[in-house]
Design a protein around this motif. Structure first.
Motif, PDB file in Angstrom:
ATOM      1  N   THR A  16      -0.924 -41.351 -24.370  1.00  0.00           N
ATOM      2  CA  THR A  16      -0.141 -40.147 -24.083  1.00  0.00           C
ATOM      3  C   THR A  16      -0.645 -38.954 -24.894  1.00  0.00           C
ATOM      4  O   THR A  16      -0.751 -39.041 -26.118  1.00  0.00           O
TER       5      THR A  16
ATOM      6  N   LYS B  87       5.854 -54.858 -11.468  1.00  0.00           N
ATOM      7  CA  LYS B  87       4.842 -53.833 -11.625  1.00  0.00           C
ATOM      8  C   LYS B  87       3.527 -54.470 -12.059  1.00  0.00           C
ATOM      9  O   LYS B  87       2.458 -54.122 -11.623  1.00  0.00           O
ATOM     10  N   LYS B  88       3.670 -55.457 -12.930  1.00  0.00           N
ATOM     11  CA  LYS B  88       2.497 -56.090 -13.501  1.00  0.00           C
ATOM     12  C   LYS B  88       1.719 -56.856 -12.429  1.00  0.00           C
ATOM     13  O   LYS B  88       0.495 -56.904 -12.443  1.00  0.00           O
TER      14      LYS B  88
ATOM     15  N   VAL C  97       9.570 -54.464 -14.525  1.00  0.00           N
ATOM     16  CA  VAL C  97       8.306 -54.396 -15.251  1.00  0.00           C
ATOM     17  C   VAL C  97       7.381 -55.501 -14.783  1.00  0.00           C
ATOM     18  O   VAL C  97       6.193 -55.291 -14.549  1.00  0.00           O
TER      19      VAL C  97
ATOM     20  N   LEU D 182      21.408 -55.905 -16.924  1.00  0.00           N
ATOM     21  CA  LEU D 182      20.606 -54.685 -16.950  1.00  0.00           C
ATOM     22  C   LEU D 182      19.217 -54.988 -17.501  1.00  0.00           C
ATOM     23  O   LEU D 182      18.198 -54.614 -16.923  1.00  0.00           O
ATOM     24  N   VAL D 183      19.210 -55.709 -18.624  1.00  0.00           N
ATOM     25  CA  VAL D 183      17.941 -56.065 -19.248  1.00  0.00           C
ATOM     26  C   VAL D 183      17.104 -56.897 -18.289  1.00  0.00           C
ATOM     27  O   VAL D 183      15.918 -56.636 -18.087  1.00  0.00           O
TER      28      VAL D 183
ATOM     29  N   LYS E  38      -4.717 -51.751 -14.789  1.00  0.00           N
ATOM     30  CA  LYS E  38      -4.021 -52.104 -16.017  1.00  0.00           C
ATOM     31  C   LYS E  38      -4.192 -50.998 -17.069  1.00  0.00           C
ATOM     32  O   LYS E  38      -5.311 -50.621 -17.406  1.00  0.00           O
ATOM     33  N   PRO E  39      -3.065 -50.446 -17.535  1.00  0.00           N
ATOM     34  CA  PRO E  39      -3.208 -49.461 -18.587  1.00  0.00           C
ATOM     35  C   PRO E  39      -3.515 -50.163 -19.904  1.00  0.00           C
ATOM     36  O   PRO E  39      -3.617 -51.376 -19.953  1.00  0.00           O
ATOM     37  N   GLY E  40      -3.662 -49.379 -20.953  1.00  0.00           N
ATOM     38  CA  GLY E  40      -3.954 -49.997 -22.242  1.00  0.00           C
ATOM     39  C   GLY E  40      -5.425 -49.893 -22.571  1.00  0.00           C
ATOM     40  O   GLY E  40      -6.227 -49.378 -21.776  1.00  0.00           O
ATOM     41  N   PHE E  41      -5.785 -50.391 -23.711  1.00  0.00           N
ATOM     42  CA  PHE E  41      -7.143 -50.203 -24.186  1.00  0.00           C
ATOM     43  C   PHE E  41      -7.605 -51.461 -24.886  1.00  0.00           C
ATOM     44  O   PHE E  41      -6.831 -52.107 -25.595  1.00  0.00           O
TER      45      PHE E  41
ATOM     46  N   LEU F  52      15.646 -54.859 -15.505  1.00  0.00           N
ATOM     47  CA  LEU F  52      14.567 -53.990 -15.946  1.00  0.00           C
ATOM     48  C   LEU F  52      13.298 -54.784 -16.258  1.00  0.00           C
ATOM     49  O   LEU F  52      12.196 -54.367 -15.925  1.00  0.00           O
ATOM     50  N   ILE F  53      13.482 -55.964 -16.861  1.00  0.00           N
ATOM     51  CA  ILE F  53      12.328 -56.814 -17.118  1.00  0.00           C
ATOM     52  C   ILE F  53      11.687 -57.221 -15.792  1.00  0.00           C
ATOM     53  O   ILE F  53      10.472 -57.225 -15.641  1.00  0.00           O
TER      54      ILE F  53
END
Lengths: 412, 364
Positions: free
Chosen positions: B290, B22-23, B19, B11-12, B30-33, B15-16
């Motif tokens: 958020t 997606k990357k 992710v 499962l892990v 790219k989200p984030g700041f 899911l990784i």
């Protein structure tokens, strides 16, 4: 048998810093617990340190255990704003250490000793897992979606943390982990892998969140799930190291007295009451109306950890009941930054502080003081809203177990 | 065997994998700041220039004091007074960075406390002027700094000639120069230290307690609250236990530029929030997290109310007089400042996930 697992946990709980704010928040029913002044507090911490050593090395065991429980619980009871679930956990374990007999000639302990620790750990994990089953956690990945991106500078995993998908993964994994890890630890076959997961999980959370010794407490105490043979093997290795052997008295005791492992009726009754309490107390929130995360009525002592991101801004108004003149309090005059932060979103603390302010200002010439508070709280990054009725004179309100009618309902 | 464990790992892994895919997706922005960029901008566009300006203005103040004490005259007093006003205004931009080189260390308090404590103690200052002994590094922070200098060179109750004549006493001239030197030297020390601290400031780019973001943010909030509490609330008599207004607690009460200083201070805080380039500011940072957009909107609404109130008042208004005779506009201003506190304080730290203390938490 439990000892090899437990003894190492104790080293490192001593934090020497103690600041003295003007006002301390007390636990319900424990307002008589007061700090002792700088030297007194140092003494308490020194005592705690030596009793922890005593317990770990098995010297003056009983006395050490009693002092460890008393000093540790005392420092926790002084100020409610420092409440942490894992401190509560440590206090409970220390309580049980008092009642545990010293191991006998074969280094054996009665079964109930291991059982009660296993029970406590299972309760901690299962209740923490159950608490995570709420819509914000599972469907919105909140509050992890707020907390994780703030750590995007960590090596390797850092860049992944900004993605909401990562937060969802962590949320679901955390919930599943908490719910089932205790059971995987019980079975021989799954135990090694499960314990590996324990290490990964707690190290990761330790890196990500400011949670102090908690990861080490859990990694250390879950060792108790391992079998007696496993511990024996490790003990044998440790015995070969002279320093350890001398320090922790790892050899079998030389005297041939066999401890009486008979469990008395009193202890039996206490065990029963404790277990029932642990099982039922966390459910008391069901008796209160409203959103548990918002009102926090019945929130503490229930293994709810890292569940919600809340922050508040509390403005207190003190009014002279005779002249009608109203003034605005500067909280930081009385509280440190941590106390102010914690107080600002927890109704019982707000009430305590209000009563303190009323008393304080009545000595400063404010007659028949009325205290009200305008408290805006943001929960899981949603728009801040009023937590309590800003018109209620808090001096007229007493803190009880009854639902607090002056808390305003949460509107999502 | 170990089925459940293997299942968990699968499962892990899956899911990784999700992710990771997606990357790699190039379409995904790219989200984030970029906190490093924000800290760099704050250092280069706010903090360092603020100290440079404060140093240059306090150097001019020292020079003006030396010129005046060499040959006291009403003319030179005038230029000394305007040099002081310039320095005090410049200080409002630098007064909020009380961390790193300007933070507390040992018996040294923050730079703001060391050189801008108000109100000053007239008793202590008068005693210094009569005994001729002073110490600019003791605990008497209310007997040195900008507002002690102000006490010496401004007096709303006396004319310029009387003020100049007071400086016939050598002791008063020496004390004035010593105070000006002290202010300038303290600023100079911090300004120098920033050339080496600057890189540490930028590299410490996390959000934990003690990170540059947390340090800057904490001082930002503290400074904002200081305006509300000490530049408005206390002089207006809005503290519980106060039974009357207290204009004697105002900042800069001898020169009567209290309101001008408070406004400059406030404007600088808002500028810091918004940044020169919004994408490298707290405001820009909020927009990426958020719930941030809603908070930014709410904050801006309140800031425009505040700007309206500040601008409706004459910058040179005599706050002491208004507090005594017609305080309503100032009380309203205090109320509006109060309304914005939650936006800057609890909401912003919560949304950005900035740790404001070292104490470990349970996350509730």
């Amino acid at each position: 048998m439990a000892f090899s697992a437990l003894r190492f946990v104790y080293l490192g709980w001593i934090e020497e810093h103690y600041i003295e704010p003007i006002f301390h928040f007390s636990y319900y029913g424990f307002s008589w617990v007061k700090p002792l002044g700088v030297w007194g507090m140092y003494l308490v911490h020194a005592l705690m340190f030596f009793s922890a050593l005593g317990v770990a090395t098995g010297r003056l065991y009983r006395v050490s255990a009693i002092f460890l429980f008393l000093t540790f619980s005392y420092t926790e009871l002084i100020d409610l704003t420092y409440y942490l679930n894992h401190y509560y956990f440590v206090s409970l374990i220390c309580l049980w250490l008092i009642f545990m007999p010293e191991p006998d000639a074969q280094f054996r302990m009665p079964q109930w000793c291991r059982f009660i620790i296993l029970f406590q750990l299972t309760v901690v994990y299962c209740y923490a897992g159950w608490a995570k089953m709420n819509s914000d956690w599972l469907l919105e990945a909140l509050p992890l979606r707020i907390w994780l991106p703030a750590h995007d500078d960590l090596p390797i995993i850092g860049p992944l943390l900004v993605y909401p998908e990562t937060a969802y993964l962590f949320c679901w994994f955390g919930m599943i982990y908490d719910c089932f890890i205790a059971f995987f630890l019980f079975y021989n076959r799954t135990r090694p892998l499960a314990y590996f997961t324990v290490i990964v999980f707690h190290v990761l959370t330790g890196l990500l969140f400011q949670i102090g010794v908690f990861p080490w407490v859990m990694i250390g105490s879950t060792l108790i799930f391992f079998s007696i043979h496993w511990h024996e093997r490790n003990l044998n290795i440790l015995r070969k190291i002279k320093v350890f052997n001398a320090l922790f008295k790892l050899d079998y005791p030389n005297n041939n007295t066999v401890n009486n492992f008979h469990i008395g009726p009193l202890l039996r009754a206490f065990l029963f009451v404790f277990i029932v309490f642990q099982l039922l107390f966390p459910w008391r929130y069901l008796l209160y109306p409203g959103n548990l995360f918002w009102t926090e009525e019945g929130y503490r002592f229930s293994w709810r950890v890292m569940l919600v991101e809340k922050a508040g801004d509390a403005t207190f108004y003190v009014k002279d009941g005779v002249t009608g003149r109203e003034g605005i309090v500067y909280n930081r005059e009385f509280l440190n930054i941590h106390q102010e932060k914690q107080m600002s979103f927890q109704p019982d603390m707000i009430l305590q502080f209000a009563h303190f302010l009323g008393k304080h200002y009545s000595t400063k010439g404010v007659q028949k003081p009325q205290v009200r508070a305008e408290v805006y709280v943001t929960m899981n990054a949603r728009k801040a809203q009023l937590l309590i009725d800003p018109h209620v004179d808090l001096m007229q309100v007493k803190d009880t177990w009854a639902p607090k009618s002056w808390i305003l309902p949460y509107s999502p | 065997m170990k089925k459940s464990g293997i299942l968990l790992f699968c499962l892990v892994a899956v899911l990784i994998g999700v992710v990771a895919c997606k990357k790699d997706d190039p379409e995904e922005t790219k989200p984030g700041f970029d906190r490093v960029a924000m800290l760099t901008a704050y250092r280069d566009q706010f903090i360092v220039p603020a100290y440079q300006e404060a140093l240059s203005k306090s150097t001019s103040l020292r020079d003006a004091a030396q010129a005046f004490t060499a040959a006291p005259s009403t003319e030179l007093l005038g230029s000394l007074q305007s040099a002081w006003i310039d320095a005090a205004v410049a200080w409002q931009q630098a007064c909020m960075y009380n961390f790193g080189p300007a933070g507390e260390s040992g018996i040294l308090k923050s730079l703001q406390e060391e050189l801008a404590t108000f109100p000053v103690s007239e008793t202590k200052l008068n005693s210094i002027l009569s005994t001729g002994t002073w110490n600019t590094s003791d605990f008497n922070r209310d007997a040195r700094g900008f507002y002690a200098i102000e006490y010496l060179i401004f007096d709303p109750l006396s004319d310029a000639q009387t003020l100049v004549e007071r400086f016939n006493a050598q002791m008063r001239r020496d004390f004035l120069v010593a105070l000006c030197n002290d202010v300038r030297n303290r600023i100079s020390t911090v300004q120098n230290a920033w050339s080496s601290y600057g890189s540490e400031f930028i590299s410490n780019s996390g959000t934990d307690a003690g990170s540059s973001v947390a340090l800057l943010y904490n001082e930002f909030v503290k400074s904002y609250e200081a305006i509300k509490n000490f530049k408005f609330g206390l002089p207006l008599g809005l503290r519980p236990g106060q039974t009357a207004v207290a204009p004697e607690l105002l900042e800069a009460r001898y020169s009567k530029i209290s309101f001008r200083l408070a406004k400059a201070h406030y404007n600088h805080i808002v500028n810091l929030y918004r940044g020169v380039d919004e994408s490298k500011s707290f405001k820009g940072y909020l927009k990426t997290v958020t719930g941030g957009e809603a908070l930014v909107t709410e904050t801006e609404t309140q800031l425009s109310v505040l700007a309206g109130q500040f601008n409706a008042l004459d910058e040179n208004l005599d706050m002491a007089d208004r507090i005594v005779n017609n305080p309503q506009a100032l009380i309203d201003l205090h109320t509006e400042l109060q309304k914005n506190t939650k936006n800057f304080k609890s909401d912003m730290s919560s949304l950005l996930g900035i740790a404001i203390t070292f104490t470990s938490g349970d996350g509730d």
